[in-house]
Design a protein around this motif. Structure first.
Motif, short mmCIF file in Angstrom:
data_model
loop_
_atom_site.label_atom_id
_atom_site.label_comp_id
_atom_site.label_asym_id
_atom_site.label_seq_id
_atom_site.Cartn_x
_atom_site.Cartn_y
_atom_site.Cartn_z
N ALA A 57 2.76 -8.52 -1.03
CA ALA A 57 3.80 -8.55 -2.06
C ALA A 57 4.48 -7.19 -2.11
N LEU A 110 9.81 -11.29 -10.75
CA LEU A 110 9.13 -11.64 -9.51
C LEU A 110 9.89 -12.79 -8.89
N LEU A 123 9.99 -15.41 -5.83
CA LEU A 123 9.08 -16.02 -4.86
C LEU A 123 9.81 -16.98 -3.93
N TYR A 166 7.63 -11.84 -3.28
CA TYR A 166 6.43 -12.39 -2.64
C TYR A 166 6.75 -13.85 -2.32
N LEU A 184 -1.42 -10.95 -9.67
CA LEU A 184 -0.09 -10.36 -9.80
C LEU A 184 0.34 -10.26 -11.26
#
Length: 160
Positions: free
Chosen positions: A10, A19, A21, A74, A101
């Motif tokens: 990550a 975040l 993804l 990530y 995370l």
């Protein structure tokens, strides 16, 4: 071929607010050692347009850009069987350790990019998130302008 994320950790800059993804890194991203490395992927161009900046080209420039704007990257899947970079070929998916995370970071929001990331996130996690459209060239139905507008409406409010 079975592939895992051990060579591509990550990217979480200090103070990351969001975040983002993807589903699983492309062959080019795994080779480059960083996310969204395929030359036709519009991810960094879209983000640069949001902030009215030049598109970062090199990995150090991209990392600096993400760090300045407090964006972590990530993927939803830690490992899977995958043919080349085709999300449609994914078999035996294993999710990332999201609890680690989340415990180590104070993200204001989680986002997924593309339909596969959204589908696997819904399957494996009971956490609020916002789906974003894919920036892959394979997502040709969305123009660059529409991608930027979608990211502006959904992502940008969490970064300002």
């Amino acid at each position: 071929m079975f592939v895992d994320h051990s060579s591509l950790p990550a990217f979480v800059p200090s103070g990351a607010r969001v975040l983002v993804l993807g589903s699983f890194p492309s062959v080019q991203s795994r080779k480059a050692g960083f996310y969204y490395a395929h030359p036709t992927n519009r991810f960094f161009s879209v983000l640069a347009a949001l902030f009215q900046e030049e598109t970062p080209k090199t990995i150090p420039e991209r990392k600096d850009f993400l760090a300045r704007h407090k964006i972590a990257l990530y993927d939803v899947l830690f490992s899977c069987e995958i043919e080349a970079s085709k999300d449609s070929s994914i078999r035996h998916p294993v999710p990332i350790d999201l609890s680690r995370l989340m415990a180590e970071n104070d993200f204001a929001r989680i986002f997924t990019t593309g339909k596969a990331a959204e589908r696997y996130f819904r399957k494996f996690f009971a956490v609020d998130f916002v789906p974003l459209p894919s920036t892959s060239a394979a997502n040709a139905q969305l123009s660059f302008e529409r991608l930027v507008e979608s990211y502006r409406r959904k992502l940008l409010p969490f970064l300002c």
